[in-house]
Scaffold this motif. Structure first.
Motif, short mmCIF file in Angstrom:
data_model
loop_
_atom_site.label_atom_id
_atom_site.label_comp_id
_atom_site.label_asym_id
_atom_site.label_seq_id
_atom_site.Cartn_x
_atom_site.Cartn_y
_atom_site.Cartn_z
N UNK A 174 0.82 -1.22 0.00
CA UNK A 174 0.00 0.00 0.00
C UNK A 174 0.85 1.26 0.00
N UNK A 175 2.13 1.15 0.31
CA UNK A 175 3.00 2.32 0.34
C UNK A 175 2.91 3.13 1.61
N UNK A 176 2.36 2.56 2.68
CA UNK A 176 2.20 3.32 3.92
C UNK A 176 3.45 3.27 4.78
N UNK A 177 4.20 2.18 4.74
CA UNK A 177 5.36 2.02 5.62
C UNK A 177 6.60 1.65 4.81
N UNK A 187 17.48 -2.08 11.75
CA UNK A 187 16.31 -2.03 10.87
C UNK A 187 15.38 -0.97 11.43
N UNK A 188 15.05 0.04 10.62
CA UNK A 188 14.22 1.14 11.09
C UNK A 188 12.90 1.15 10.32
N UNK A 189 11.85 1.46 11.04
CA UNK A 189 10.49 1.50 10.50
C UNK A 189 10.05 2.96 10.37
N UNK A 190 9.55 3.31 9.20
CA UNK A 190 9.08 4.67 8.92
C UNK A 190 7.63 4.60 8.48
N UNK A 191 6.79 5.39 9.11
CA UNK A 191 5.36 5.43 8.78
C UNK A 191 5.06 6.80 8.19
N UNK A 192 4.75 6.85 6.89
CA UNK A 192 4.53 8.13 6.23
C UNK A 192 3.33 8.87 6.81
N UNK A 193 2.30 8.14 7.16
CA UNK A 193 1.10 8.79 7.69
C UNK A 193 1.32 9.29 9.12
N UNK A 194 2.21 8.65 9.87
CA UNK A 194 2.42 9.04 11.26
C UNK A 194 3.56 10.00 11.48
N UNK A 195 4.44 10.17 10.48
CA UNK A 195 5.59 11.06 10.63
C UNK A 195 5.18 12.52 10.44
N UNK A 196 5.93 13.40 11.07
CA UNK A 196 5.79 14.82 10.80
C UNK A 196 7.02 15.29 10.03
N UNK A 198 9.70 16.36 11.01
CA UNK A 198 10.98 15.98 11.62
C UNK A 198 11.53 14.70 11.01
N UNK A 199 10.68 13.89 10.40
CA UNK A 199 11.08 12.67 9.68
C UNK A 199 11.88 11.72 10.57
N UNK A 200 11.24 11.31 11.66
CA UNK A 200 11.87 10.38 12.59
C UNK A 200 11.24 9.00 12.46
N UNK A 201 12.07 7.96 12.55
CA UNK A 201 11.56 6.59 12.53
C UNK A 201 10.84 6.29 13.83
N UNK A 202 9.76 5.51 13.74
CA UNK A 202 9.00 5.21 14.95
C UNK A 202 9.49 3.95 15.64
N UNK A 217 12.05 -7.15 2.56
CA UNK A 217 10.92 -7.11 1.64
C UNK A 217 9.63 -7.45 2.37
N UNK A 218 8.58 -6.67 2.09
CA UNK A 218 7.24 -6.97 2.59
C UNK A 218 6.61 -8.07 1.74
N UNK A 219 5.76 -8.87 2.37
CA UNK A 219 5.01 -9.87 1.62
C UNK A 219 3.93 -9.19 0.78
N UNK A 220 3.27 -9.96 -0.06
CA UNK A 220 2.27 -9.37 -0.96
C UNK A 220 1.07 -8.84 -0.19
#
Length: 635
Positions: A174-177, A187-196, A198-202, A217-220
């Motif tokens: 979906x392109x969200x994370x 390994x860092x996780x980034x959430x485009x909808x939750x970031x401001x 400042x662009x910090x990994x959650x 890689x994410x699964x399908x």
């Protein structure tokens, strides 16, 4: 034809009466198509004639200065149907073929000229005044056909992963994370909808301890992530980073790698099956490519063993599935590309021995969206495309693409017209670039200077229409276009940075004891500000420093003689005016006071100390007489 229709209708009535259902239902409606076509043709002819008449009158009025066509049209009574019929019969010699001429056409037409062909487009006035509009339309069509115009590179954001190479990128369907992995084991996780902004990994974690991350890689379905690191056991994490599966490790002392349950050497790459959500693929330095089932962690699913021309074991450096999941491709260290049928693991289905230079590590294989073209990024600084239906020689070759990393990527654009890859540079010797090639001609059509470091990973998400890039200096960049891209980075750049909460050192957590007695209950604080003001006035809570000591000193602190113990000693002892040259006399000076007023030793033994009994003194002569003979000195 009408007669035959009536005969059929009569026959149908006879059949219905014989069958006994003539009285039920309604009669089917019939149409005379020839009459409908004739009526339509006449109506079109009449409309075309009226338009031509109005246009001729408008032209004549403009030349003679008469009234406008619009006023005439309002004054003219509507003609009857019979007159239209007569006019159409009279003007049968000048019939118009085709649909009516559109309004706005001012090109002069004679009465004898016939309009043949489709109507002219609206806005056409028989002159070259609107050639610019036509050019604009042509330019728009060219922009739609030009794939370079669709590259979303007008804006970019930079995500700071760390200080070392970003060697893995993964975006969910979906392109969200976004997940990033690097040589720093993180390994860092980034959430485009939750970031401001400042662009910090959650979230940040080290799933494989001290092993470099090589592939993510994410699964399908987007619910789990495949993590391939420098160890021999791949892991599967959920969206929050918790472990779901760890592949079993094989027995390194078994010669035939098909007889052991898992990999026995360092992993190089891995990916998910494009159709089956529980299956994934890994390749390793033990010379095998293995498929795994998410529901079975005890053993691999199947094993593929690449072989050289002499039949010896070859190390696969990258692997991938075809778009339909029926083929498995692997690039090997000897420069070969070997492709198997997923269900037949013994012999290869396609094989190219001289795909890249022997001894070079093929870093990436990827299939086009139409499934017919395979792109390979070689360690010999080349990018090649192959037709899997004719796998003997490459379709196109691009050279001079420097690559220093064993996981340098290449990918196709969402419209399948461009091929993208990154280039590597040495430290402080230029900028790493993202290079775009036309898929058909393989001409370099565009390039982006990313950073003063190598471009390792690149990912072009088809839904977001955004390009993710991993660099050699720990940055992950996202390129997007506000118009052509969807969601993704557009969601976080518009948000303001959150204000950092100040650490309130003076506040104290309020402890609620619901069943305490009234005498032990504290008044519940109503305002934090008032509590802070009270704490500021309290010297203990506000940690107010103690004032300087006045006087002889107390509590281990010295007085105003100096800030240190040495200064106190110098002031009070070293500079003492009393003469203590004779220490015995200095001690005996206090003997009388100690005998009259004992303080240190005598009070402690006042109750239990017995009276002292001393021996009587005797003269020396008596002492010598009473001494035994053996003690007497011999002369």
């Amino acid at each position: 034809m009408a007669a035959s229709g009536r005969d059929d209708e009569k026959t149908g009535e006879d059949i219905s009466s014989v069958m006994g259902f003539s009285g039920f239902g309604k009669k089917a409606r019939t149409f005379d198509l020839e009459a409908i076509f004739e009526q339509t043709r006449r109506t079109a002819i009449e409309r075309s004639q009226r338009v031509l008449e109005d246009r001729q009158k408008e032209t004549q009025g403009a030349l003679s200065g008469g009234p406008s066509t619009a006023s005439k049209r309002r004054e003219r009574p509507s003609a009857s149907t019979s007159s239209r019929q007569q006019d159409s019969d009279d003007s049968s010699d000048s019939e118009l073929i085709g649909p009516p001429v559109p309004p706005g056409l001012t090109a002069q037409a004679d009465d004898d000229d016939e309009l043949v062909g489709p109507p002219l487009p609206p806005g056409y006035r028989g002159s070259t005044a609107d050639d610019d509009d036509d050019d604009d339309d042509n330019d728009t069509m060219e922009d739609d056909d030009d794939p370079v115009k669709k590259i979303p590179d007008t804006h970019e954001i930079t995500l700071q992963h760390g200080t070392k190479t970003v060697s893995a990128l993964g975006l969910d369907p979906s392109g969200a994370r976004l997940v990033t992995g690097g040589y720093d084991y993180d390994v860092k996780f980034w959430d485009f909808a939750g970031m401001d902004a400042a662009l910090q990994a959650f979230r940040s974690l080290q799933p494989c301890e001290c092993h470099q991350i090589r592939s993510l890689q994410y699964s399908i379905t987007g619910d789990v992530i495949l993590v391939v690191a420098g160890n021999s056991q791949a892991k599967v994490l959920d969206r929050d980073g918790f472990q779901v599966l760890e592949c079993v490790k094989g027995d390194q002392y078994i010669v035939d790698m098909a007889n052991t349950k898992g990999h026995t050497a360092m992993l190089n790459s891995g990916c998910w099956h494009p159709k089956i959500k529980e299956e994934f693929l890994t390749c390793s330095n033990d010379g095998t490519v293995r498929t795994w089932d998410l529901n079975n962690e005890k053993k691999h699913k199947s094993v593929f063993k690449p072989r050289s021309l002499q039949g010896k074991r070859v190390t696969p450096t990258c692997c991938t599935y075809s778009r339909d999941g029926k083929l498995i491709a692997a690039g090997c260290q000897d420069g070969t590309i070997q492709i198997w049928d997923r269900n037949l693991s013994v012999h290869t289905k396609f094989h190219c021995r001289q795909a890249h230079a022997p001894g070079s590590d093929t870093s990436c294989l990827t299939f086009s969206y139409d499934g017919t073209t395979l792109a390979s990024r070689g360690g010999d600084d080349t990018l090649k495309t192959w037709d899997i239906r004719n796998f003997k020689k490459p379709l196109q070759v691009a050279t001079g693409l420097t690559s220093y990393f064993p996981m340098t990527d290449c990918c196709f654009s969402p419209d399948d017209k461009l091929l993208v890859t990154g280039t590597s540079v040495k430290r402080e010797e230029g900028n790493g670039k993202l290079v775009f090639f036309d898929r058909e001609s393989f001409r370099k059509v565009y390039e982006i200077e990313v950073a003063s470091a190598s471009v390792v990973r690149c990912l072009w998400h088809p839904k977001l229409n955004q390009i993710m890039v991993g660099t050699g200096n720990g940055l992950a960049k996202v390129y997007y276009d506000p118009v052509k891209s969807q969601r993704g980075a557009k969601l976080c750049v518009v948000k303001n940075k959150r204000k950092e909460k100040q650490a309130e050192t003076l506040t104290q957590d309020y402890i609620i004891t619901p069943h305490a007695l009234p005498m032990f209950r504290e008044a519940r604080q109503r305002s934090t500000r008032k509590q802070l003001e009270k704490d500021r006035l309290d010297p203990v809570r506000s940690h107010k420093p103690e004032p300087p000591v006045s006087g002889p000193g107390r509590g281990g602190r010295v007085a105003a003689h100096g800030g240190t113990l040495s200064s106190y000693i110098v002031k009070n002892i070293a500079l003492d005016k009393t003469d203590d040259s004779n220490p015995r006399e200095a001690i005996l000076r206090h003997a009388k006071d100690a005998a009259e007023n004992p303080y240190w030793v005598a009070p402690a033994y006042e109750q239990t100390q017995p009276d002292p009994v001393f021996a009587e003194e005797e003269s020396e002569e008596e002492d010598t007489d009473k001494e035994p003979e053996w003690k007497k000195r011999k002369i």
